[in-house]
Design a protein around this motif. Structure first.
Motif, PDB file in Angstrom:
ATOM      1  N   ILE A 147       0.888  -1.269  -0.061  1.00  0.00           N
ATOM      2  CA  ILE A 147       0.101  -0.032  -0.011  1.00  0.00           C
ATOM      3  C   ILE A 147       0.903   1.239   0.067  1.00  0.00           C
ATOM      4  O   ILE A 147       0.632   2.100  -0.502  1.00  0.00           O
ATOM      5  N   GLN A 148       1.969   1.429   0.804  1.00  0.00           N
ATOM      6  CA  GLN A 148       2.650   2.508   0.825  1.00  0.00           C
ATOM      7  C   GLN A 148       3.557   2.880  -0.538  1.00  0.00           C
ATOM      8  O   GLN A 148       3.358   3.793  -0.645  1.00  0.00           O
ATOM      9  N   THR A 149       4.177   1.725  -0.775  1.00  0.00           N
ATOM     10  CA  THR A 149       4.792   1.921  -2.139  1.00  0.00           C
ATOM     11  C   THR A 149       3.894   2.583  -3.295  1.00  0.00           C
ATOM     12  O   THR A 149       4.138   3.426  -3.839  1.00  0.00           O
ATOM     13  N   THR A 150       2.567   1.746  -3.350  1.00  0.00           N
ATOM     14  CA  THR A 150       1.870   2.054  -4.529  1.00  0.00           C
ATOM     15  C   THR A 150       1.526   3.472  -4.245  1.00  0.00           C
ATOM     16  O   THR A 150       1.414   4.333  -5.357  1.00  0.00           O
ATOM     17  N   PHE A 151       0.873   3.989  -3.138  1.00  0.00           N
ATOM     18  CA  PHE A 151       0.264   5.209  -2.836  1.00  0.00           C
ATOM     19  C   PHE A 151       1.369   6.349  -2.845  1.00  0.00           C
ATOM     20  O   PHE A 151       1.070   7.452  -3.278  1.00  0.00           O
ATOM     21  N   THR A 152       2.559   5.966  -2.310  1.00  0.00           N
ATOM     22  CA  THR A 152       3.755   7.070  -2.475  1.00  0.00           C
ATOM     23  C   THR A 152       4.147   7.470  -3.701  1.00  0.00           C
ATOM     24  O   THR A 152       4.202   8.422  -4.138  1.00  0.00           O
TER      25      THR A 152
END
Length: 464
Positions: free
Chosen positions: A160-165
């Protein structure tokens, strides 16, 4: 804990946790405080310099103590368990949980541009002393959902973090690129006239001149917003126990993440003053400067573009805050200074109970509607703890000269000392000119004193 986060993951956690909704909003209040384009950009440059300097100093500490808990551990090791606990207490009661609540409600507010039913103006229940809006309920749903997903293991949170950042970084760079294309020379030139004339700019366009001392106070007040927007960069230190090669990757990710965000923040404000008259920045509806700028850059669809950008930004930001925050309470519990169950990992090797305790407090703050006031109160406290932590670099150099230091603070002893001086000046000016931002925050910290001795008494009683 499983080491499943690489350098890219750690860097994106730094950047993703920093970029929430602040950069889209707080420039309005900064402009009202300093009244000029030069000082608006200077505030972001000063904040960026302080953030980078602090991050480079933390790199040394992260190499010395590459384990979960981050700043809590650094303060405990440099001073004593009490100082570490007071930070952890403030972190749990307001700093992290209040930020999660504020970012959650910001997500809801901008979702309302697309779905009006979740607006903060849609009051679902009125209890007199406080009201519950659809925006608050949506924020609770988002906080609960992200907490649940993070109980499934660090890989889920990492995805989630990688995708949204990545999505928010690309969209911000896109906004900046299109902003330069939409550059209006007449507006830029007008804003740059008397660019360093500092004064108070009221919403009715009237101007109030400052004395020299009052001008310094205005700079400090303006920096409350920029520091809040640049905070949470240290969250990666809390999850050191899950980072591959933390002695190298934590320090490097701190530098890379804070540098990327500093560049984005400064360029975004250059865009604001390139397309909007200074008065429009200061008087933007509900302080939504980015919405006003986007309407100029993209036309009628600009509002929706920014709404989607902020939804992506705040969703990813909250995931990073939720993921990393629970590791502090986990480490405190390991030391016997928090609820015992918080020290347990679930079958997915994450501190599930700590995640849910954090979720409950953040949801309560969302419902109370007081998170904004609380965050103003603790901006002062956050900087105090940063100062103490960076001072810890000097203390540990003297008390533990033999300790392994894979990475040493860049510019030591000058740059860390410069941060301490600038941080102290900021805090002193807030005490003088904005006492409502200081004493309540100190009160929250001091409440932790009797609680610490209660935990210690229980710990000593059980022979730990």
């Amino acid at each position: 804990m499983k080491r499943e986060l690489g350098l890219l993951d750690a860097t994106l956690l730094v950047a993703g946790s920093m970029i929430g909704s602040g950069i889209f909003i707080v420039s309005a209040d900064i402009t009202r405080n300093v009244g000029s384009a030069g000082w608006l950009i200077a505030i972001w440059l000063i904040t960026g310099f302080m953030t980078l300097t602090a991050a480079l100093s933390y790199g040394e500490l992260s190499g010395m103590f590459p384990k979960a808990g981050g700043q809590y551990v650094y303060l405990k090791e440099a001073y004593n368990p009490l100082v570490g606990f007071l930070y952890g207490w403030s972190f749990f009661t307001v700093i992290q949980t209040g930020t999660i609540a504020a970012v959650g409600v910001a997500f809801s507010k901008f979702t309302a541009y697309l779905i009006p039913a979740v607006s903060e103006d849609n009051v679902l229940a009125d209890f007199g002393y406080f009201k519950v809006s659809a925006a608050q309920l949506l924020s609770i749903v988002i906080i609960t959902f992200l907490t649940y997903t993070n109980t499934k293991g660090v890989k889920t949170g990492k995805w989630i973090q990688t995708t949204f950042t990545l999505a928010k970084l690309l969209s911000l760079f896109g906004l900046i690129a299109f902003g330069f294309i939409a550059y209006k020379a007449e507006i830029w030139n007008a804003n740059c006239e008397n660019a360093w004339d500092i004064h108070k700019l009221n919403k009715d366009s009237s101007i109030e001149n400052y004395t020299l001392v009052a001008a310094l106070g205005a700079v400090a007040a303006a920096m409350v917003g920029s520091i809040f927007s640049s905070d949470a960069w240290n969250n990666v230190t809390f999850i050191a126990g899950e980072v591959v090669n933390p002695k190298r990757n934590i320090g490097l990710s701190l530098f890379l993440g804070t540098f990327i965000v500093t560049v984005i923040y400064v360029l975004a404000n250059v865009i604001y003053v390139s397309v909007l008259p200074l008065h429009d920045i200061a008087t933007a509806e509900k302080d939504r400067v980015a919405v006003a700028a986007s309407s100029v850059i993209f036309g009628g669809i600009g509002t929706k573009i920014i709404a989607i950008m902020i939804m992506v930004s705040t969703f990813g930001c909250n995931n990073g805050l939720i993921l990393s925050g629970a590791r502090v309470y986990y480490t405190m519990a390991k030391d016997g200074l928090f609820f015992k169950r918080t020290a347990e990992l679930n079958k997915n090797a994450v501190p599930e109970f700590a995640l849910w305790v954090q979720c409950i407090v953040a949801c309560i703050l969302s419902l109370s509607g007081k998170y904004g006031d609380l965050l103003d109160m603790v901006s002062f406290v956050v900087v105090i703890f940063y100062i103490l932590t960076i001072l810890g670099v000097y203390i540990l150099r003297k008390s533990r000269p033999e300790a392994e230091r894979p990475y040493k603070a860049f510019g030591y002893p000058v740059l860390p000392a410069l941060y301490i001086i600038m941080g102290l000046a900021f805090c002193i000016l807030l005490i003088k000119f904005k006492p409502e931002y200081t004493w309540p925050g100190l009160g929250i910290v001091l409440i932790g004193l009797p609680i610490y001795y209660f935990w210690r008494k229980d710990l000593d009683k059980n022979g730990a």
